[in-house]
Write a protein that holds these residues in place. Sequence first.
Motif, PDB file in Angstrom:
ATOM      1  N   ARG A  82       0.834  -1.202   0.000  1.00  0.00           N
ATOM      2  CA  ARG A  82       0.000   0.000   0.000  1.00  0.00           C
ATOM      3  C   ARG A  82       0.867   1.249   0.000  1.00  0.00           C
ATOM      4  N   ARG A  83       1.884   1.297   0.864  1.00  0.00           N
ATOM      5  CA  ARG A  83       2.795   2.447   0.884  1.00  0.00           C
ATOM      6  C   ARG A  83       3.563   2.552  -0.428  1.00  0.00           C
ATOM      7  N   GLY A  84       4.000   1.420  -0.948  1.00  0.00           N
ATOM      8  CA  GLY A  84       4.715   1.421  -2.222  1.00  0.00           C
ATOM      9  C   GLY A  84       3.845   1.920  -3.359  1.00  0.00           C
ATOM     10  N   ALA A  85       2.574   1.531  -3.348  1.00  0.00           N
ATOM     11  CA  ALA A  85       1.647   1.976  -4.396  1.00  0.00           C
ATOM     12  C   ALA A  85       1.420   3.479  -4.313  1.00  0.00           C
ATOM     13  N   ILE A  86       1.299   4.003  -3.101  1.00  0.00           N
ATOM     14  CA  ILE A  86       1.110   5.443  -2.943  1.00  0.00           C
ATOM     15  C   ILE A  86       2.338   6.186  -3.464  1.00  0.00           C
ATOM     16  N   TRP A  87       3.526   5.718  -3.122  1.00  0.00           N
ATOM     17  CA  TRP A  87       4.750   6.350  -3.616  1.00  0.00           C
ATOM     18  C   TRP A  87       4.876   6.206  -5.130  1.00  0.00           C
ATOM     19  N   ALA A  88       4.597   5.015  -5.635  1.00  0.00           N
ATOM     20  CA  ALA A  88       4.717   4.790  -7.088  1.00  0.00           C
ATOM     21  C   ALA A  88       3.733   5.662  -7.861  1.00  0.00           C
ATOM     22  N   GLU A  89       2.515   5.772  -7.368  1.00  0.00           N
ATOM     23  CA  GLU A  89       1.526   6.610  -8.055  1.00  0.00           C
ATOM     24  C   GLU A  89       1.914   8.088  -7.967  1.00  0.00           C
ATOM     25  N   SER A  90       2.513   8.508  -6.857  1.00  0.00           N
ATOM     26  CA  SER A  90       2.975   9.889  -6.740  1.00  0.00           C
ATOM     27  C   SER A  90       4.083  10.170  -7.752  1.00  0.00           C
ATOM     28  N   ILE A  91       5.028   9.248  -7.867  1.00  0.00           N
ATOM     29  CA  ILE A  91       6.124   9.413  -8.826  1.00  0.00           C
ATOM     30  C   ILE A  91       5.594   9.334 -10.254  1.00  0.00           C
ATOM     31  N   LEU A  93       2.704  10.213 -11.250  1.00  0.00           N
ATOM     32  CA  LEU A  93       2.007  11.476 -11.489  1.00  0.00           C
ATOM     33  C   LEU A  93       2.994  12.569 -11.890  1.00  0.00           C
ATOM     34  N   VAL A  94       4.138  12.621 -11.212  1.00  0.00           N
ATOM     35  CA  VAL A  94       5.177  13.602 -11.557  1.00  0.00           C
ATOM     36  C   VAL A  94       5.701  13.331 -12.963  1.00  0.00           C
ATOM     37  N   PHE A  95       5.957  12.053 -13.288  1.00  0.00           N
ATOM     38  CA  PHE A  95       6.420  11.705 -14.632  1.00  0.00           C
ATOM     39  C   PHE A  95       5.388  12.075 -15.692  1.00  0.00           C
ATOM     40  N   GLN A  96       4.124  11.878 -15.380  1.00  0.00           N
ATOM     41  CA  GLN A  96       3.070  12.199 -16.340  1.00  0.00           C
ATOM     42  C   GLN A  96       3.021  13.697 -16.614  1.00  0.00           C
ATOM     43  N   VAL A  97       3.173  14.495 -15.568  1.00  0.00           N
ATOM     44  CA  VAL A  97       3.183  15.953 -15.740  1.00  0.00           C
ATOM     45  C   VAL A  97       4.418  16.367 -16.540  1.00  0.00           C
ATOM     46  N   ALA A  98       5.573  15.761 -16.243  1.00  0.00           N
ATOM     47  CA  ALA A  98       6.801  16.079 -16.983  1.00  0.00           C
ATOM     48  C   ALA A  98       6.665  15.677 -18.444  1.00  0.00           C
ATOM     49  N   TYR A  99       6.096  14.508 -18.698  1.00  0.00           N
ATOM     50  CA  TYR A  99       5.898  14.038 -20.073  1.00  0.00           C
ATOM     51  C   TYR A  99       4.967  14.987 -20.833  1.00  0.00           C
TER      52      TYR A  99
END
Length: 148
Positions: A82-91, A93-99
């Motif tokens: 669960r913690r890993g999923a929250i971190w992965a989705e946060s990262i 999201l950042v990659f999606q905005v950068a892309y």
Amino acid sequence: MPGLTITAIVLMWVMVALAVVGGFLAVVPLLLLQDVSSSALLGPLGEWAVWLLAFGALQGLVWAGLRAYFAVGIARRSARARRGAIWAESIALVFQVAYLAVSVAAFSSAPRESGYSYNFTFDCTGLVLPILVICFLSASRSLWWCDR
């Protein structure tokens, strides 16, 4: 299992499916453009088109693997997943905005031929779904479910 946790897992599997299909659909133009050096055939982005397609395909397949791994872990009540999923989705999201920013910058700086108009379309699925997953997995019921 709480409803928000089920919804988050379902959304993660939806994103896995979208990423796999999108990744493989991006590979087809990459293979077709592999031997092409004419910028007229590559469109307004020129050489950027190949790099954007490759980055999008690779990013999508990597995140598909991570999301599948975390979805299975959350279904098994793993707090670490669960913690890993929250971190992965946060990262992600950042990659999606950068892309998106790189795509807009590349499209905006592309040379324009007179008499032609170009449109840049934006799909907010890559932004909305990770935000929903983060919110759903951050809920106290999801924390309770994954807390052994």
